[in-house]
Design a protein around this motif. Sequence first.
Motif, PDB file in Angstrom:
ATOM      1  N   ASP A 128       0.789  -1.662  -0.123  1.00 33.34           N
ATOM      2  CA  ASP A 128      -0.259   0.315   0.464  1.00 33.34           C
ATOM      3  C   ASP A 128       0.857   1.231   0.266  1.00 33.34           C
ATOM      4  OD1 ASP A 128      -2.211  -1.443  -0.312  1.00 33.34           O
ATOM      5  OD2 ASP A 128      -2.643  -1.473   2.174  1.00 33.34           O
ATOM      6  N   ARG A 129       1.807   1.023   0.497  1.00 30.95           N
ATOM      7  CA  ARG A 129       2.797   2.196   0.930  1.00 30.95           C
ATOM      8  C   ARG A 129       3.047   2.573  -0.546  1.00 30.95           C
ATOM      9  NH1 ARG A 129       3.726   0.539   6.383  1.00 30.95           N
ATOM     10  NH2 ARG A 129       5.786  -1.101   5.392  1.00 30.95           N
ATOM     11  N   THR A 130       4.161   1.116  -0.990  1.00 31.52           N
ATOM     12  CA  THR A 130       4.675   1.920  -2.399  1.00 31.52           C
ATOM     13  C   THR A 130       3.166   1.997  -3.459  1.00 31.52           C
ATOM     14  OG1 THR A 130       5.674  -0.139  -1.860  1.00 31.52           O
ATOM     15  CG2 THR A 130       5.739   0.834  -3.655  1.00 31.52           C
ATOM     16  N   LYS A 131       2.334   1.628  -3.131  1.00 27.79           N
ATOM     17  CA  LYS A 131       1.586   2.190  -4.298  1.00 27.79           C
ATOM     18  C   LYS A 131       1.467   3.517  -4.178  1.00 27.79           C
ATOM     19  CE  LYS A 131      -0.992  -2.341  -5.894  1.00 27.79           C
ATOM     20  NZ  LYS A 131      -2.056  -2.998  -5.619  1.00 27.79           N
ATOM     21  N   ASN A 132       1.256   4.333  -2.813  1.00 27.50           N
ATOM     22  CA  ASN A 132       0.920   5.193  -2.644  1.00 27.50           C
ATOM     23  C   ASN A 132       1.544   6.069  -3.265  1.00 27.50           C
ATOM     24  OD1 ASN A 132      -1.782   5.087  -1.856  1.00 27.50           O
ATOM     25  ND2 ASN A 132      -1.074   4.554   0.398  1.00 27.50           N
ATOM     26  N   MET A 133       3.225   5.923  -3.012  1.00 26.74           N
ATOM     27  CA  MET A 133       4.125   6.917  -3.107  1.00 26.74           C
ATOM     28  C   MET A 133       3.887   6.853  -4.657  1.00 26.74           C
ATOM     29  SD  MET A 133       7.966   5.848  -2.407  1.00 26.74           S
ATOM     30  CE  MET A 133       8.390   4.900  -4.069  1.00 26.74           C
TER      31      MET A 133
ATOM     32  N   TYR B 202       3.688   9.816  -6.922  1.00 27.74           N
ATOM     33  CA  TYR B 202       4.519  10.844  -8.405  1.00 27.74           C
ATOM     34  C   TYR B 202       3.848  11.083  -9.155  1.00 27.74           C
ATOM     35  CZ  TYR B 202       8.158  10.278 -11.405  1.00 27.74           C
ATOM     36  OH  TYR B 202       8.968  10.690 -12.104  1.00 27.74           O
ATOM     37  N   LEU B 203       2.726  10.394  -9.537  1.00 29.74           N
ATOM     38  CA  LEU B 203       2.283  10.056 -11.130  1.00 29.74           C
ATOM     39  C   LEU B 203       1.455  11.128 -11.113  1.00 29.74           C
ATOM     40  CD1 LEU B 203       1.417   6.484 -12.091  1.00 29.74           C
ATOM     41  CD2 LEU B 203       3.419   7.480 -13.088  1.00 29.74           C
ATOM     42  N   LEU B 204       0.332  11.661 -10.392  1.00 27.79           N
ATOM     43  CA  LEU B 204      -0.343  12.696  -9.964  1.00 27.79           C
ATOM     44  C   LEU B 204       0.032  14.125  -9.747  1.00 27.79           C
ATOM     45  CD1 LEU B 204      -2.985  10.975  -7.733  1.00 27.79           C
ATOM     46  CD2 LEU B 204      -3.304  11.101  -9.789  1.00 27.79           C
ATOM     47  N   SER B 205       1.618  14.445  -8.980  1.00 25.99           N
ATOM     48  CA  SER B 205       1.591  15.307  -8.819  1.00 25.99           C
ATOM     49  C   SER B 205       2.844  15.526  -9.972  1.00 25.99           C
ATOM     50  CB  SER B 205       3.061  15.649  -7.877  1.00 25.99           C
ATOM     51  OG  SER B 205       4.057  14.367  -7.616  1.00 25.99           O
ATOM     52  N   ARG B 206       2.584  14.997 -11.284  1.00 24.65           N
ATOM     53  CA  ARG B 206       3.671  15.201 -11.947  1.00 24.65           C
ATOM     54  C   ARG B 206       2.110  16.112 -13.470  1.00 24.65           C
ATOM     55  NH1 ARG B 206       6.676  14.695  -8.649  1.00 24.65           N
ATOM     56  NH2 ARG B 206       9.162  14.882  -8.597  1.00 24.65           N
ATOM     57  N   ASP B 207       1.463  14.765 -12.874  1.00 29.05           N
ATOM     58  CA  ASP B 207       0.294  14.849 -14.294  1.00 29.05           C
ATOM     59  C   ASP B 207       0.982  14.149 -14.958  1.00 29.05           C
ATOM     60  OD1 ASP B 207      -2.572  15.166 -14.765  1.00 29.05           O
ATOM     61  OD2 ASP B 207      -1.694  17.088 -16.999  1.00 29.05           O
ATOM     62  N   LEU B 208       0.972  12.705 -14.699  1.00 26.39           N
ATOM     63  CA  LEU B 208       1.833  11.735 -15.300  1.00 26.39           C
ATOM     64  C   LEU B 208       0.653  10.269 -15.657  1.00 26.39           C
ATOM     65  CD1 LEU B 208       5.188  11.307 -14.846  1.00 26.39           C
ATOM     66  CD2 LEU B 208       4.762  12.117 -17.088  1.00 26.39           C
ATOM     67  N   LYS B 209       0.540  10.271 -16.905  1.00 24.60           N
ATOM     68  CA  LYS B 209      -0.787   8.527 -16.964  1.00 24.60           C
ATOM     69  C   LYS B 209      -0.670   7.551 -16.589  1.00 24.60           C
ATOM     70  CE  LYS B 209      -4.396  10.962 -18.050  1.00 24.60           C
ATOM     71  NZ  LYS B 209      -5.628  10.811 -17.257  1.00 24.60           N
ATOM     72  N   LYS B 210       1.293   7.782 -17.003  1.00 23.65           N
ATOM     73  CA  LYS B 210       1.471   6.384 -16.443  1.00 23.65           C
ATOM     74  C   LYS B 210       3.425   6.160 -16.512  1.00 23.65           C
ATOM     75  CE  LYS B 210       1.738   4.821 -21.497  1.00 23.65           C
ATOM     76  NZ  LYS B 210       1.447   3.235 -22.488  1.00 23.65           N
ATOM     77  N   VAL B 211       4.061   5.214 -15.871  1.00 27.24           N
ATOM     78  CA  VAL B 211       5.421   5.314 -16.067  1.00 27.24           C
ATOM     79  C   VAL B 211       5.501   3.277 -16.629  1.00 27.24           C
ATOM     80  CG1 VAL B 211       6.469   6.846 -15.087  1.00 27.24           C
ATOM     81  CG2 VAL B 211       6.020   4.913 -13.818  1.00 27.24           C
TER      82      VAL B 211
ATOM     83  N   ASN C 266      11.031  -1.838 -18.885  1.00 29.36           N
ATOM     84  CA  ASN C 266      11.718  -2.767 -19.007  1.00 29.36           C
ATOM     85  C   ASN C 266      10.076  -4.082 -19.588  1.00 29.36           C
ATOM     86  OD1 ASN C 266      13.879  -2.213 -20.309  1.00 29.36           O
ATOM     87  ND2 ASN C 266      15.174  -2.715 -19.139  1.00 29.36           N
ATOM     88  N   GLN C 267       9.480  -4.501 -17.604  1.00 32.62           N
ATOM     89  CA  GLN C 267       9.011  -4.959 -17.526  1.00 32.62           C
ATOM     90  C   GLN C 267       7.467  -5.220 -17.716  1.00 32.62           C
ATOM     91  OE1 GLN C 267      10.947  -7.975 -14.602  1.00 32.62           O
ATOM     92  NE2 GLN C 267      11.635  -9.452 -16.782  1.00 32.62           N
ATOM     93  N   PHE C 268       7.293  -4.163 -16.554  1.00 33.46           N
ATOM     94  CA  PHE C 268       5.966  -3.490 -16.018  1.00 33.46           C
ATOM     95  C   PHE C 268       5.455  -2.310 -16.551  1.00 33.46           C
ATOM     96  CE2 PHE C 268       7.706  -6.664 -13.520  1.00 33.46           C
ATOM     97  CZ  PHE C 268       6.883  -7.417 -12.983  1.00 33.46           C
ATOM     98  N   THR C 269       4.047  -1.836 -16.569  1.00 34.93           N
ATOM     99  CA  THR C 269       4.269  -0.578 -16.199  1.00 34.93           C
ATOM    100  C   THR C 269       2.732  -0.130 -15.515  1.00 34.93           C
ATOM    101  OG1 THR C 269       4.105  -0.611 -18.866  1.00 34.93           O
ATOM    102  CG2 THR C 269       2.328   1.357 -17.622  1.00 34.93           C
ATOM    103  N   LEU C 270       3.769   1.035 -14.563  1.00 33.92           N
ATOM    104  CA  LEU C 270       2.223   1.611 -13.528  1.00 33.92           C
ATOM    105  C   LEU C 270       1.772   2.730 -13.991  1.00 33.92           C
ATOM    106  CD1 LEU C 270       5.708   1.820 -10.824  1.00 33.92           C
ATOM    107  CD2 LEU C 270       4.217  -0.307 -11.394  1.00 33.92           C
ATOM    108  N   ARG C 271       0.353   2.347 -12.863  1.00 31.47           N
ATOM    109  CA  ARG C 271      -0.462   3.443 -14.375  1.00 31.47           C
ATOM    110  C   ARG C 271      -1.189   3.508 -13.131  1.00 31.47           C
ATOM    111  NH1 ARG C 271      -2.149   3.091 -19.817  1.00 31.47           N
ATOM    112  NH2 ARG C 271      -1.180   0.558 -19.650  1.00 31.47           N
ATOM    113  N   ALA C 272      -1.722   4.712 -13.464  1.00 28.04           N
ATOM    114  CA  ALA C 272      -2.694   5.498 -12.814  1.00 28.04           C
ATOM    115  C   ALA C 272      -4.333   5.703 -13.016  1.00 28.04           C
ATOM    116  CB  ALA C 272      -2.638   7.512 -12.643  1.00 28.04           C
ATOM    117  N   GLN C 273      -4.921   4.910 -12.990  1.00 23.75           N
ATOM    118  CA  GLN C 273      -6.293   4.428 -13.274  1.00 23.75           C
ATOM    119  C   GLN C 273      -7.412   5.413 -12.147  1.00 23.75           C
ATOM    120  OE1 GLN C 273      -6.186   1.106 -15.057  1.00 23.75           O
ATOM    121  NE2 GLN C 273      -7.881   0.691 -14.935  1.00 23.75           N
ATOM    122  N   LYS C 274      -8.768   5.305 -12.035  1.00 30.04           N
ATOM    123  CA  LYS C 274      -9.776   6.108 -12.071  1.00 30.04           C
ATOM    124  C   LYS C 274     -10.395   4.572 -11.244  1.00 30.04           C
ATOM    125  CE  LYS C 274     -10.183  10.596 -12.032  1.00 30.04           C
ATOM    126  NZ  LYS C 274     -10.442  11.835 -10.752  1.00 30.04           N
ATOM    127  N   ASN C 275     -10.535   5.132 -10.035  1.00 28.14           N
ATOM    128  CA  ASN C 275     -12.006   4.412  -9.507  1.00 28.14           C
ATOM    129  C   ASN C 275     -12.662   4.099 -10.481  1.00 28.14           C
ATOM    130  OD1 ASN C 275     -10.009   3.292  -7.908  1.00 28.14           O
ATOM    131  ND2 ASN C 275     -10.255   4.602  -5.856  1.00 28.14           N
TER     132      ASN C 275
END
Length: 219
Positions: free
Chosen positions: A107-112, A116-125, A128-137
């Motif tokens: 939970d702490r890692t996901k929130n961090m 990071y994504l929301l503070s920089r107005d990013l949708k994802k980062v 090489n193996q994974f994509t971390l995406r901000a998604q609406k509930n």
Amino acid sequence: MLRLDAGNFHIVAEGESVVASIAETNSLFEIDMELDGLLEEIQEQVESEGQASEDLVDRFQQFCEAHGEKVDRIGRFVRMMEAREQYCRSEAARLTDRARAAAGKVDRTKNMVLYYLLSRDLKKVEGNQFTLRAQKNSQDSVRITDEAALPRCYRRIEARIAGVVWETVLSLLPDELAKTLETSIQETRPDADAIKAAAMQKEYVPGAEVRRGSHLRVV
């Protein structure tokens, strides 16, 4: 008495193996029944012939020793299972704590990362193996900012109420409100203390009885 000559040593070892075999292949009840039968045979022979045969006495002695061996086996088994139970419970508690700690780290890692994504107005980062995406509930969530200030009508109340108190409250309510309250019941369970108190007052409780039971103690 144990002697060192090979013949006697063989006889003692054979006797011990017979006792072990009896204890292994017979239940405590079967050994007890066999002892009762052998005792009756011995008494009948003594009454009819003046003494019991050596073979019958030897067999009776073997079953007496097997009875003690069986009791010891049961005692050792119970102690072993009790130790295994305690170990499993302690392991379960330890693993539950580790799972809770791991969930907290997730939970702490996901929130961090989400911050990071929301503070920089990013949708994802992307890596090489994974994509971390901000998604609406899929639905709105509630965040309690001050629980003490939350009115009672906006709380779900779970309570443990004695049956006699519950029935008294229902009897004082209008029928419609009493039925609504009845439908809110999630679970009921027997109140052992109330049942015991009724039994002490010589009151009959349908569906229950009070008696003094027994338990096995290994000493």
